[in-house]
Design a protein around this motif. Structure first.
Motif, mmCIF file in Angstrom:
data_model
loop_
_atom_site.group_PDB
_atom_site.id
_atom_site.type_symbol
_atom_site.label_atom_id
_atom_site.label_comp_id
_atom_site.label_asym_id
_atom_site.label_seq_id
_atom_site.Cartn_x
_atom_site.Cartn_y
_atom_site.Cartn_z
ATOM 1 N N SER A 50 -86.731 57.225 17.232
ATOM 2 C CA SER A 50 -86.522 56.613 18.241
ATOM 3 C C SER A 50 -86.294 58.172 19.562
ATOM 4 O O SER A 50 -85.546 58.953 19.096
ATOM 5 N N ASP A 82 -93.717 56.965 22.200
ATOM 6 C CA ASP A 82 -92.362 55.835 21.722
ATOM 7 C C ASP A 82 -92.915 54.866 20.484
ATOM 8 O O ASP A 82 -92.883 54.343 19.331
ATOM 9 N N ARG A 83 -94.523 54.663 21.114
ATOM 10 C CA ARG A 83 -95.900 54.313 20.023
ATOM 11 C C ARG A 83 -95.213 55.046 17.964
ATOM 12 O O ARG A 83 -95.392 54.179 17.200
ATOM 13 N N ASP A 122 -92.073 54.263 16.650
ATOM 14 C CA ASP A 122 -91.488 53.458 16.038
ATOM 15 C C ASP A 122 -91.968 53.135 14.486
ATOM 16 O O ASP A 122 -91.835 52.970 13.794
ATOM 17 N N ARG A 123 -93.473 53.481 15.177
ATOM 18 C CA ARG A 123 -93.957 54.010 13.472
ATOM 19 C C ARG A 123 -93.547 54.497 12.475
ATOM 20 O O ARG A 123 -93.420 54.707 11.432
ATOM 21 N N GLY A 129 -89.938 55.478 12.359
ATOM 22 C CA GLY A 129 -88.757 54.663 12.241
ATOM 23 C C GLY A 129 -87.985 55.003 12.454
ATOM 24 O O GLY A 129 -86.707 55.498 12.210
#
Length: 318
Positions: free
Chosen positions: A296, A287-288, A291-292, A294
């Motif tokens: 999901s 998930d990290r 997120d980076r 952009g």
């Protein structure tokens, strides 16, 4: 003649320099020259000379030309190939043993393999390692046996179902992986979401990252080579083996490296085998990264169950 194939052949290809030593593959081979007549025709003396073994706990995978030529022995596992052998299918390992080429191993395995398994085998063939049950760490380091491009070209010439299937799944193969676990991390992150992967774009493997003079002095290196890198998002993932990252100096170097890259704007994450098998830890890391980028990732139970199953399939190996 004994025609060794499948995972037995792949394990033999783990030997460094074997491709150069064997030279060109065999010319056209008639079925009668390579298909075993019976288990009695397998000489353990010949196998030892070829650095092979056939034991009930580790059967030798061999190719035969028809169903009625399958051998019935706990130490042997037969695979039927009734069509004409594609060009370049075998190398002459010894006077009495033929070794399936890496490309033919993949072609022969394709009809009964998942996309994940094909990608795993293809990445090993194009990687800098080969799995072997005799290696202390489970693999030997060697030069790549092919590139994704040469592998695709070779398999495109095998115009059967298995060849077409393997070519389709080669889109997930990335060249240059340095270890089986690096490959597992790569495929968990890049295989499609429908298969349980994260669907991320392929990273650069073992990528050079330039660093400022101060970090060069601290690390004693003019640049860094990182395991998985997405330069467009300044993301670095490092696979940390428990065996090679426990010495105090190594831990110190890793910490200085990571903090130095973070100061330059990179997101640096470490991955261990324990994190891969811990669903919560794996979700947090994936998930990290998402997120980076952009994007999901799904958060439903079906997807998380697929990812769990994918990790375990990849960890089981070919």
């Amino acid at each position: 003649m004994i025609a060794v194939c499948d995972i037995s052949a792949l394990a033999r290809w783990a030997e460094k320099g074997l491709l150069e030593r064997l030279g060109d593959p065999c010319a056209h081979i008639e079925a009668r020259d390579w298909s075993l007549a019976s288990a009695d025709s397998v000489s353990h003396k010949d196998l030892r000379a070829a650095r092979l073994e056939a034991r009930p706990e580790r059967p030798l995978h061999v190719l035969v030309s028809s169903r009625d030529r399958r051998v019935r022995a706990k130490s042997l596992r037969s695979h039927v190939w009734s069509a004409a052998l594609p060009e370049g299918s075998f190398y002459q390992l010894t006077d009495t043993v033929l070794l399936a080429s890496p490309e033919f191993c993949l072609r022969q395995m394709a009809p009964r393999s998942s996309t994940a398994r094909i990608a795993l085998v293809g990445t090993e063939i194009c990687g800098c390692y080969g799995r072997s049950p005799h290696a202390p760490d489970g693999f030997y380091r060697r030069d790549p046996l092919a590139t994704p491009e040469s592998l695709e070209k070779s398999l495109m010439s095998m115009t059967t179902y298995g060849g077409c299937r393997a070519v389709r799944d080669l889109s997930f193969v990335v060249g240059g992986s340095r270890s089986p676990m690096e490959t597992v991390v790569l495929l968990v992150l890049t295989l499609p979401i429908g298969l349980g992967g994260c669907g991320f774009p392929p990273p650069l493997l073992n990528c050079r990252v330039d660093i400022p003079a101060s970090l060069q002095i601290a690390l004693g290196k003019p640049y860094l080579v990182v395991d998985l890198c997405w330069p467009q998002w300044l993301i670095v993932l490092e696979y940390d083996s428990y065996d090679f990252h426990t010495a105090p100096r190594q831990v110190d170097d890793d910490n200085v490296r990571d903090e130095g890259l973070r100061d330059l704007g990179w997101m640096v994450r470490s991955v261990t085998s324990g994190m891969l098998t811990n669903d919560v830890m794996l979700k947090e890391m994936a998930d990290r990264v998402a997120d980076r980028m952009g994007v999901s990732l799904p958060n439903d139970e079906d997807y998380l169950a697929r990812r769990h199953a994918l990790v375990r399939e990849l960890l089981c190996g070919p």
